[in-house]
Design an enzyme around this catalytic site. Structure first.
Site, PDB file in Angstrom:
ATOM      1  N   ASP A   1     -28.779 -45.360  -2.621  1.00  0.00           N
ATOM      2  CA  ASP A   1     -27.401 -45.630  -1.674  1.00  0.00           C
ATOM      3  C   ASP A   1     -26.254 -45.030  -2.459  1.00  0.00           C
ATOM      4  O   ASP A   1     -26.774 -44.450  -3.624  1.00  0.00           O
ATOM      5  CB  ASP A   1     -26.971 -47.244  -1.875  1.00  0.00           C
ATOM      6  CG  ASP A   1     -25.628 -47.615  -1.385  1.00  0.00           C
ATOM      7  OD1 ASP A   1     -25.192 -46.906  -0.214  1.00  0.00           O
ATOM      8  OD2 ASP A   1     -25.125 -48.432  -1.858  1.00  0.00           O
TER       9      ASP A   1
ATOM     10  N   ASP B   1     -22.339 -45.583  -2.467  1.00  0.00           N
ATOM     11  CA  ASP B   1     -21.172 -46.353  -2.816  1.00  0.00           C
ATOM     12  C   ASP B   1     -21.693 -47.606  -3.584  1.00  0.00           C
ATOM     13  O   ASP B   1     -22.282 -48.482  -3.095  1.00  0.00           O
ATOM     14  CB  ASP B   1     -20.333 -47.037  -1.708  1.00  0.00           C
ATOM     15  CG  ASP B   1     -19.843 -45.801  -0.996  1.00  0.00           C
ATOM     16  OD1 ASP B   1     -19.314 -44.537  -1.417  1.00  0.00           O
ATOM     17  OD2 ASP B   1     -19.802 -45.798   0.434  1.00  0.00           O
TER      18      ASP B   1
ATOM     19  N   GLY C   1     -22.004 -51.893   2.116  1.00  0.00           N
ATOM     20  CA  GLY C   1     -23.119 -51.299   2.871  1.00  0.00           C
ATOM     21  C   GLY C   1     -22.969 -51.681   4.245  1.00  0.00           C
ATOM     22  O   GLY C   1     -23.697 -50.926   5.079  1.00  0.00           O
TER      23      GLY C   1
ATOM     24  N   ARG D   1     -17.705 -48.878   8.886  1.00  0.00           N
ATOM     25  CA  ARG D   1     -16.350 -49.137   8.921  1.00  0.00           C
ATOM     26  C   ARG D   1     -15.993 -49.886  10.200  1.00  0.00           C
ATOM     27  O   ARG D   1     -15.156 -50.978   9.928  1.00  0.00           O
ATOM     28  CB  ARG D   1     -15.608 -47.685   9.246  1.00  0.00           C
ATOM     29  CG  ARG D   1     -14.375 -47.770   8.679  1.00  0.00           C
ATOM     30  CD  ARG D   1     -13.513 -46.518   9.023  1.00  0.00           C
ATOM     31  NE  ARG D   1     -14.245 -45.394   8.357  1.00  0.00           N
ATOM     32  CZ  ARG D   1     -14.005 -44.136   8.682  1.00  0.00           C
ATOM     33  NH1 ARG D   1     -13.445 -43.452   9.561  1.00  0.00           N
ATOM     34  NH2 ARG D   1     -14.831 -43.087   8.005  1.00  0.00           N
TER      35      ARG D   1
ATOM     36  N   SER E   1     -21.794 -44.197   5.004  1.00  0.00           N
ATOM     37  CA  SER E   1     -20.184 -43.670   4.917  1.00  0.00           C
ATOM     38  C   SER E   1     -20.106 -42.459   5.630  1.00  0.00           C
ATOM     39  O   SER E   1     -20.859 -41.381   5.302  1.00  0.00           O
ATOM     40  CB  SER E   1     -19.952 -43.671   3.338  1.00  0.00           C
ATOM     41  OG  SER E   1     -18.693 -43.160   3.264  1.00  0.00           O
ATOM     42  N   ARG E   2     -18.975 -42.323   6.365  1.00  0.00           N
ATOM     43  CA  ARG E   2     -18.455 -41.012   7.005  1.00  0.00           C
ATOM     44  C   ARG E   2     -17.866 -40.190   6.041  1.00  0.00           C
ATOM     45  O   ARG E   2     -17.678 -39.012   6.308  1.00  0.00           O
ATOM     46  CB  ARG E   2     -17.696 -41.106   8.351  1.00  0.00           C
ATOM     47  CG  ARG E   2     -18.406 -41.930   9.243  1.00  0.00           C
ATOM     48  CD  ARG E   2     -17.806 -42.302  10.690  1.00  0.00           C
ATOM     49  NE  ARG E   2     -18.541 -43.038  11.483  1.00  0.00           N
ATOM     50  CZ  ARG E   2     -19.869 -42.475  12.126  1.00  0.00           C
ATOM     51  NH1 ARG E   2     -19.784 -41.191  12.200  1.00  0.00           N
ATOM     52  NH2 ARG E   2     -20.088 -43.204  13.040  1.00  0.00           N
ATOM     53  N   ASN E   3     -17.781 -40.534   4.835  1.00  0.00           N
ATOM     54  CA  ASN E   3     -17.073 -39.749   3.650  1.00  0.00           C
ATOM     55  C   ASN E   3     -17.991 -39.524   2.636  1.00  0.00           C
ATOM     56  O   ASN E   3     -17.834 -38.960   1.679  1.00  0.00           O
ATOM     57  CB  ASN E   3     -15.931 -40.775   3.076  1.00  0.00           C
ATOM     58  CG  ASN E   3     -14.824 -41.032   3.920  1.00  0.00           C
ATOM     59  OD1 ASN E   3     -13.959 -40.030   4.349  1.00  0.00           O
ATOM     60  ND2 ASN E   3     -14.702 -42.191   4.261  1.00  0.00           N
TER      61      ASN E   3
ATOM     62  N   ASP F   1     -26.682 -51.631  -4.004  1.00  0.00           N
ATOM     63  CA  ASP F   1     -25.848 -52.642  -4.661  1.00  0.00           C
ATOM     64  C   ASP F   1     -25.478 -53.623  -3.647  1.00  0.00           C
ATOM     65  O   ASP F   1     -24.933 -54.701  -4.057  1.00  0.00           O
ATOM     66  CB  ASP F   1     -24.563 -52.111  -5.056  1.00  0.00           C
ATOM     67  CG  ASP F   1     -23.799 -51.572  -3.988  1.00  0.00           C
ATOM     68  OD1 ASP F   1     -24.099 -50.796  -3.276  1.00  0.00           O
ATOM     69  OD2 ASP F   1     -22.480 -51.745  -4.386  1.00  0.00           O
TER      70      ASP F   1
HETATM   71  C1  G6P Z   1     -20.651 -47.757   2.560  1.00  0.00           C
HETATM   72  C2  G6P Z   1     -19.873 -49.086   1.803  1.00  0.00           C
HETATM   73  C3  G6P Z   1     -19.212 -49.631   2.817  1.00  0.00           C
HETATM   74  C4  G6P Z   1     -18.309 -48.730   3.887  1.00  0.00           C
HETATM   75  C5  G6P Z   1     -19.334 -47.900   4.626  1.00  0.00           C
HETATM   76  C6  G6P Z   1     -18.616 -46.939   5.545  1.00  0.00           C
HETATM   77  O1  G6P Z   1     -21.726 -48.350   3.174  1.00  0.00           O
HETATM   78  O2  G6P Z   1     -20.624 -49.692   1.097  1.00  0.00           O
HETATM   79  O3  G6P Z   1     -18.279 -50.411   2.058  1.00  0.00           O
HETATM   80  O4  G6P Z   1     -17.686 -49.770   4.651  1.00  0.00           O
HETATM   81  O5  G6P Z   1     -20.022 -47.277   3.633  1.00  0.00           O
HETATM   82  O6  G6P Z   1     -17.596 -45.986   5.075  1.00  0.00           O
HETATM   83  P1  G6P Z   1     -16.603 -45.076   5.551  1.00  0.00           P
HETATM   84  O7  G6P Z   1     -16.484 -43.936   4.302  1.00  0.00           O
HETATM   85  O8  G6P Z   1     -17.367 -44.393   6.665  1.00  0.00           O
HETATM   86  O9  G6P Z   1     -15.410 -45.844   6.126  1.00  0.00           O
HETATM   87 MG    MG Z   2     -23.461 -49.589  -1.850  1.00  0.00          MG
END
Ligand code: G6P
Ligand code: MG
Length: 211
Positions: free
Chosen positions: A8, A10, A45, A48, A115-117, A169
């Site tokens: 993972d 983040d 995890g 969004r 995550s899209r980031n 995590d």
């Molecule tokens: C990960 C993080 C989450 C977050 C998700 C979407 O899974 O653990 O806390 O909300 O990504 O992230 P984003 O960057 O797409 O908003």
């Molecule tokens: Mg995580």
């Protein structure tokens, strides 16, 4: 005994889990929804819009789909401000060594993040090319806790799920790994990550030969 390790992002490779927390906290405060560390564990995890829905379910009023889109954009803009100054120094202690150890042992390395980031963060950390495959939100239909993202990463790596070790995590992430039929290493507290096969307090304690 494993052929691949799927990480993972983040909260495992870097402390963006804290930035997500700060951005969601500000958003939750703005809609008068109660928010604390314990509730935040449920968001880790989770993608969004899924996270936003969990927060808004605790807010005093209801929101239209357009409102929700605007709130999600607001949170993301704040989050992007927070990650904009990240550098390779923001790798969590032990994370880079873990990637190097897995590579040195001849295993494949995957990344599974909803995550899209994710690619922005990998580039800021300077580690994108250390992964044989990256699966992010754009690739999967069902986010964590559904096993799809870890199963997709295994398929892309050409490795059977039972030969994969997943590192997470989040409660939702550990569920995703276990329901994919993989061995789960949790990073955090055993009380929270109850389904993990092993729990380590931080990536500094990651030892491939222990699993
Ligand atoms: C990960 C993080 C989450 C977050 C998700 C979407 O899974 O653990 O806390 O909300 O990504 O992230 P984003 O960057 O797409 O908003
Ligand atoms: Mg995580």
């Amino acid at each position: 005994r494993f052929k691949a390790v799927i990480f993972d992002l983040d909260g495992v490779i870097t402390d963006t889990a804290h930035y997500h927390y700060l951005a969601w906290k500000r958003l939750a405060d703005s809609v008068e929804a109660p928010f604390d560390e314990a509730f935040n564990e449920q968001l880790k995890g989770v993608d969004r819009m899924g996270s936003l829905e969990l927060i808004l379910a605790r807010a005093p009023r209801t929101y239209t789909p357009e409102d929700k889109r605007a709130l999600a954009d607001k949170k993301n803009a704040h989050y992007q401000e927070l990650i904009a100054t990240m550098t390779p120094d923001d790798l969590l202690p032990g994370a880079l060594r873990a990637l190097e150890d897995v590579r040195a042992a001849g295993l494949k390395i995957g990344l599974a993040s909803v995550s899209r980031n994710a690619f922005t963060v990998l580039d800021r950390l300077g580690i994108r090319d250390r992964f044989d495959d990256v699966v992010d939100a754009a690739t999967v239909v069902n986010g964590k806790p559904d096993p799809e993202i870890f199963l997709t990463a295994a398929a892309h790596l050409g490795v059977d799920p039972q030969d994969c070790l997943g590192v997470e995590d989040a409660v939702a992430g550990v569920a995703s790994i276990k329901d994919a039929g993989m061995f789960a290493v949790g990073v955090g507290s055993p009380e929270v990550l109850q389904r993990a096969d092993r729990v380590i307090p931080s990536m500094a304690a990651f030892r491939l030969e222990d699993y």
